[in-house]
Design an enzyme around this catalytic site. Structure first.
Site, short mmCIF file in Angstrom:
data_model
loop_
_atom_site.label_atom_id
_atom_site.label_comp_id
_atom_site.label_asym_id
_atom_site.label_seq_id
_atom_site.Cartn_x
_atom_site.Cartn_y
_atom_site.Cartn_z
NE ARG A 31 -3.72 0.19 2.45
CZ ARG A 31 -4.64 0.02 3.39
NH1 ARG A 31 -4.70 0.89 4.40
NH2 ARG A 31 -5.48 -0.98 3.35
CG HIS A 77 -6.70 -0.99 -5.34
ND1 HIS A 77 -5.49 -1.40 -4.82
CD2 HIS A 77 -7.05 0.11 -4.62
CE1 HIS A 77 -5.13 -0.60 -3.85
NE2 HIS A 77 -6.06 0.33 -3.70
CE1 TYR A 122 -21.49 15.99 -13.46
CE2 TYR A 122 -20.31 16.12 -11.37
CZ TYR A 122 -21.49 16.12 -12.08
OH TYR A 122 -22.69 16.25 -11.42
#
Length: 746
Positions: A31, A77, A122
């Site tokens: 990570r 993931h 968007y």
């Protein structure tokens, strides 16, 4: 009924320890820390790989970011979509990444507010050309593939980076018990250092430092860290880098054109405005943000006057705002051995070159295997051409032509399958010529690959050539100039205060306030109920003010920190700690070097410097020793010790003027010397010194107050009261022999 159990009983301590260690290793390895090979954390690697699988290369049409995030979290993931999208946005921000890996279309945030990016539904995105340096060799046998989280797909363990990406874009992360802070670097400089290390494996860190002189941030702010500190940072893997904003003078103003990395213009404006509101920037009149599309950073600082030293002003702002910022460096990463380690520059480049050499070897071997397989097929096809009639006869007559062909011509199973799958039109004479040409070309390629694989020198040459080409194609000039400068120092607090006239007023209850100007009638101000005027002094905001209590101790504070006279002020007991039963009796303003007379109403005093009264502690310090029942008088400032005169008046109307030079100067608290003679009987009867004043020789005058009456004595009048120190003095006219106070009027 016996139930067979399938569990293990272990102590809670052992279970918790094992679980925490497992979690720690997961955070460290999967990570928070980047891999030295491709310089990516797992989430970044999965984002880039998923986008390549979606066909979102630099030449393709971008797709909605939500599509990419969905693929990433759904296939590779299984974490939060917002965290994944934020990691994706970071790789698209040119002010965050030195070499962005993602080309974002839409609102991906701004330097003013990096977190202001639009929602993923968007925005659209695709990979940048730079990302191809991580992906180009992915399908060429260069990486190991591992199952994804649910075992239904395969994902690469790393990406076959063609450049040392771990240094190019850097990385930050917090693991368990460790962290990483790798600053970005310049591609051409890092590639040059790699080539130097290939040519000279024994090159020192200092030698590599000739190429990698320091980090290279996305902004044009100056790196002012000394070269020796940068060298030590690369030698140990730990250190810090200090960056400073770039500014220029324009029409008498200061224009800031570049800010340190990850510093927003709005934050700088806020920090400067906060100082201006606190009246800590008297040299600045106004500040404007004129940043626009053509000038991403343009902050204009307008000085109060043209006499302001702009270099000194900016030096102070650098020290007190993020115009100068220090970045921690901790070159911690996961090495080729799969373990986290803080590495120096040579270790990083050496390990990456081993990684790159292994990647290129895998790529060449993969290609060699494909070439040899193709040559093997072409050899079988050539045999078929040479015996075409026989091959056709066997295929037409035999029920199982495959084993017959293998036995008749000594073909392998793979060759035989290829022959049987060949279309009739490929048996034309022209196709035979193409096959022969392809075979010659492949044999030449096989020979070339074998030469490289069999020679370390040839492999090094290939590595260097590829690095040079990639650096030339994708690299650019350094953005962050390396400039040796000393760290900024803030100006002294008094230098930041505008020099303005003020009158400091002290009340009988120990409340203090400061009024602007010298034309203030302190006695006419409003006071709290039960309180009233005690003393006042005139000075400037840049000076210090000293307060003396009834025990003879002095306390000091900067004059500009006192509250405004528009209110009742504040109690000095909140600032200072007085002895039990003591109360404030006098105050004075002045420069540290100025002289003044301190006296008690018992008629003793001395000359001292104002610096003697300054105390940097709440408990103050002893400056005058007082007799029992004695009180401190208002100090009188001395302008010229050789020419000034001291005027002393008692409550019984005795007035004496003598030269300041007759009064010794003391720098430690004491009783002082006798100023005027007061007989013991008179002293016991209540006669006291009601005030002292210092006047200039030839021009001074004082005003005496006795109840409703007052008398002004000019220099010619004062001469009649002249004498030597410790004399009894002369009596004032009848009606003014009950003097309550004395004031200097000129």
């Amino acid at each position: 009924m016996n139930l067979q159990t399938n569990h293990e009983q272990i102590p809670l301590k052992d279970y918790a320890e094992r679980a925490y260690l497992d979690y720690s290793m997961y955070v460290v390895l999967d990570r928070a820390l980047p891999f030295v090979g491709d310089g990516l954390k797992p989430v970044q690697r999965r984002i880039v790989y998923s986008m390549s699988e979606l066909g979102l290369d630099a030449t393709s049409k971008p797709k909605k970011s939500a599509r990419t995030v969905g693929d990433v979290i759904g296939k590779f993931h299984p974490h939060g979509d917002s965290a994944c999208y934020e990691a994706m946005v970071l790789m698209a921000q040119p002010f965050s990444y030195r070499y962005p890996l993602i080309d974002g279309q839409g609102n991906f945030g701004s330097q003013d507010d990096p977190k202001s990016f639009a929602a993923m539904r968007y925005t659209e995105s695709r990979l940048t050309p730079m990302a191809q340096l991580l992906l180009d060799e992915l399908g060429q046998g260069t990486v190991e593939w591992v199952p994804n989280f649910d075992g239904t797909l395969k994902e690469p363990s790393w990406l076959p980076a063609r450049v040392p990406h771990v240094l190019l874009n850097g990385s930050t992360g917090i693991a368990v018990g460790m962290a990483t802070d790798i600053p970005p670097h310049n591609l051409r400089e890092v590639a040059s250092a790699c080539i130097r290390l290939l040519d000279e494996p024994e090159a020192s860190i200092a030698d590599l430092g000739e190429h990698v002189k320091g980090p290279d941030f996305p902004t044009a702010a100056e790196i002012i860290t000394p070269a020796n500190e940068l060298a030590a940072m690369y030698a140990t893997g730990i250190g810090s880098v200090r960056c400073r904003a770039v500014w220029r003078k324009e029409d008498g103003n200061v224009v800031v054109t570049a800010l340190p990395w990850q510093v927003s213009p709005s934050k700088i404006l806020e920090q400067i405005a906060a100082q201006m509101r606190a009246k800590k920037l008297p040299m600045i009149e106004d500040i404007r943000d004129e940043s626009d599309h053509e000038n991403p950073i343009r902050i204009v600082l307008i000085p109060r006057t043209s006499r302001i030293d702009l270099d000194e002003m900016m030096q102070h702002l650098n020290a007190t705002t993020d115009l100068e910022k220090s970045y921690r460096v901790n070159l911690n990463m996961i090495g080729l051995d799969g373990k986290p380690q803080v590495k120096n520059l040579k270790q990083i480049l050496s390990e990456w070159l081993r990684f790159r050499a292994d990647t290129v070897t895998r790529r060449l071997q993969h290609r060699l295997d494909k070439v040899e397989r193709r040559l093997h097929l072409l050899e079988g096809l050539r045999i078929a051409f040479l015996n075409l009639d026989e091959v056709i006869r066997i295929v037409r007559s035999e029920d199982e032509p495959k084993p017959v062909l293998m036995a008749r011509f000594g073909l392998s199973e793979m060759q035989t399958d290829y022959i049987l799958e060949t279309r009739l039109r490929q048996l034309a004479r022209l196709e035979e010529m193409k096959i022969n040409a392809e075979r010659d070309e492949l044999e030449e390629e096989r020979a070339r690959i074998n030469v490289i694989l069999g020679s370390k020198a040839r492999l090094k040459t290939l590595l260097k050539d590829e690095l040079r080409k990639d650096a030339e194609k994708f690299g650019d000039a350094r953005r962050s100039p390396l400039v040796a400068r000393a760290a900024a120092q803030a100006l002294d607090e008094t230098a930041l205060v505008a020099s303005e006239p003020i009158t400091v007023i002290l009340s009988t209850k120990g409340w203090v306030r400061a009024a602007k100007g010298h034309d203030v009638d302190a006695r006419e101000l409003g006071y709290r109920e039960g309180d009233g005027y005690l003393a006042s002094a005139r000075g400037r905001t840049t000076q210090a003010v000293a307060f003396i209590d009834s025990s003879g101790r002095s306390y000091s504070a900067p004059a500009h920190t006192l509250p405004s006279a528009r209110g009742n002020g504040e109690p000095l007991t909140g600032r200072f700690s007085l002895p039990a039963g003591a109360q404030f009796e006098a105050l004075a303003l002045g420069e540290a070097s100025s002289k003044l007379v301190i006296a008690s109403d018992f008629g003793y005093g001395f000359v001292t410097s104002f610096e003697t009264l300054l105390a940097n502690k709440k408990a103050g310090k002893q400056v005058i020793s007082l007799d029992e029942r004695a009180h401190v008088l208002a100090p009188a400032m001395v302008a010229d010790s050789a020419r000034d005169r001291i005027v002393v008046v008692t409550s019984a109307g005795h007035l004496l003027m003598f030269s300041v030079a007759e009064l010794p100067e003391l720098d430690k608290g004491g009783k002082g010397n006798k100023l005027i003679e007061i007989p013991k009987a008179k002293l016991s009867g209540g006669e006291r010194v009601t005030g002292i004043a210092v006047v200039a020789e030839g021009s001074g005058e004082v005003t005496l107050h006795a109840g409703q009456r007052k008398l002004t004595l000019r220099w010619g009048d004062l001469v009649e009261y002249g004498g030597h120190r410790a004399a009894r003095g002369s009596l004032l006219p009848r009606g003014l022999q009950r003097v309550e106070r004395i004031e200097t009027t000129a």
